[in-house]
Every structure is written in structure tokens, then in C-alpha cells.
Motif scaffolding. Sequence first.
Motif, short mmCIF file in Angstrom:
data_model
loop_
_atom_site.label_atom_id
_atom_site.label_comp_id
_atom_site.label_asym_id
_atom_site.label_seq_id
_atom_site.Cartn_x
_atom_site.Cartn_y
_atom_site.Cartn_z
N VAL A 1 78.67 105.31 62.61
CA VAL A 1 78.90 106.53 63.40
C VAL A 1 78.14 107.66 62.73
N THR B 1 87.59 115.83 65.52
CA THR B 1 88.45 115.38 66.64
C THR B 1 89.54 116.39 66.95
N VAL C 1 78.43 113.51 60.96
CA VAL C 1 79.62 113.09 60.21
C VAL C 1 79.15 112.22 59.05
N ASP D 1 85.18 114.27 57.81
CA ASP D 1 84.39 115.04 58.79
C ASP D 1 84.81 114.67 60.21
N LEU D 2 84.92 113.37 60.47
CA LEU D 2 85.26 112.91 61.82
C LEU D 2 86.65 113.40 62.23
N ARG D 3 87.61 113.30 61.34
CA ARG D 3 88.98 113.72 61.67
C ARG D 3 89.03 115.21 61.97
N SER E 1 77.22 110.85 64.44
CA SER E 1 77.63 112.19 64.84
C SER E 1 78.75 112.11 65.85
N TYR E 2 79.45 113.24 65.99
CA TYR E 2 80.54 113.36 66.95
C TYR E 2 80.37 114.69 67.67
N VAL F 1 84.97 109.96 56.97
CA VAL F 1 86.07 110.02 57.95
C VAL F 1 86.75 111.39 57.94
N ILE G 1 79.70 110.32 71.01
CA ILE G 1 79.50 109.91 69.61
C ILE G 1 78.19 109.14 69.54
N SER H 1 76.57 108.18 56.85
CA SER H 1 77.27 107.98 58.12
C SER H 1 78.54 107.18 57.83
#
Length: 287
Positions: free
Chosen positions: A223, A241, A231, A236-238, A225-226, A234, A252, A200
Motif C-alpha cells: 500500500v 482513515t 503512507v 500513517d494509514l490509521r 498511498s491513501y 500503519v 488507495i 510502503s
Amino acid sequence: MPRIAIAVVVSLLAGIAIGARILSDDRAAPTTAAAEAAKLDSDVPAEDRIARLERIIDEEREARIALEDTLAMLFEDIEQLRNSRDSAAASRRAQAEVVREVSAVRERRERDEAAWMRDYQERRVARLVEGGIPENEARYILEQESEAEFKAMQAAWEAQREGEGFDPLNAAANPQSILRETLGDDAYARYLEAQGQPTSISVTQVLAGSPANDAGLQPGDQVVSYNGERVFNVVDLRGLTMQGRPGEDVVIEVDRDGVRMQLTVPRGPIGITGSGANVRGMRWWGG
């Protein structure tokens, strides 16, 4: 050339010189030989005859010495040529030896690299096994990891041929994204955990005025999941988004001190910095 051979040559040449001298004397005065003989017998005193013979002997000795000197110089030239030839041969042998040694070093290095790579792969298998993954599954995961790297390499090559730039957010050009899709999120998470990697995003900073700050996100939160998607870092997160419709509400999932909670933020940058799985990237020096 051996010394005995030189002595033989000197003797032969000296004999030839004496013979030539005698023949020359005979040709120079063929009509007076009898008169000279008569003079030696009657008119010429014994002392003069002895002196004449001594002169002839001295002349022959000087001629022989001159011939020996000439042969000695020739012998020195021959020795120099032989030494030069030997030196050239030695140089060629030395060069050949250097080439053989370089080849041997290269072969040893290639063998060592191959052995190191085999050992490295076995160490990776052992590490996954120690992390709780069965050996057969560990070998399968590493095989899929290798295939994912090639697929990402192929995708990057095709993009370049089409004149497109490399996009690190493009899952088709990211070997870890390909591997994750092949294994599934649960197996991929075990793959990361077995290597001591986080699964994570650990929040290190929440930026003021950001959706994360308004939603109550705090440093130290994890964090997970999103918008329902796992995720692991970062990247994955970017990527997530940038999907969907900007500004729409997304959820989230956050782990705070072992407690799982859900926070709502608008689609787009949430305003955090953090660290996640330090996944192995593609070997860009490959081809």
C-alpha cells in the motif's frame, strides 16, 4: 615514644624516687641523725650495718622495678593510641582513594559515552551516505531529526500541562511526522531507503468481510498511498482513515509485483494487517 626516651624517663624517675626516699628518711628522724651515726661508728656491728644497707638497696630496687612496670604499661597504652590513630588515618586514606577511583571511573564512563555518541552519529551519517544521500544532506537530515524529536517532546509536555493525554496519532507529538513534514515525502522516502527501511505498507493479512477484501487487496501487496497521501507505515494509514467523512469513497494506491494499481474503498478501517517503516521513535526518557 622511642625506647631511648623511655630509658631516660625511667632513670630520672628512679633518681627522683631515691632522692625522695632519702629526704623522707631525713625528715622522719632529724634529731637522731647524730645518734645513728654514732651507733654505726661504735655500737652497731658491721654485719648489721651491711644488712641495713642491703635492705635499703633492695627496697630501692623494688621501687625501681615497680616504676619500670608502670612505665611499660603506659608505653603500651601510648602504642595502642598511636596504632589506633594510624589505623584511623589509614581508613581515611582508603576512603579518599575509593572516592578518587569512583570519580575517575565516572569521568571515564562519561568520556566513553560522549565518544560513543559521536561515533554513533558519524556511523549514521556514513550509512545515509552509503544509501545514496550526499554527506551535507545527510548531516542536515540528522540535524532536522534531532530538532523534530525536541519539538515532539515539547508538544507532549505542553499537552500534559494542559491535562491532555498523549495521542500517538497526533502528528505534532510524533517526531517522524514532524521530520517528514520538514523534509517532504520524497526526501523522507530517501531517508528511509538509505537506512534499509520500507517506504510502503506490506500487507500480511486481509480480513474477511472487510473493505480491503471486497476491493480485491491481497497479502503481499504494497500500500503506497491513501486518498493521495503517502503512507510509510500503519500509523500513517490509521491517521488518514480517521480524516474526512466516514463512508466516502477514497482511492488507495497499491504496488503488486511491480505493477501500480488503484483500488477504491470507503473511508474508515480497510481491514488489513501489515508492516511498514520501523521508524525511530521519540526518546521518551529524555527531558
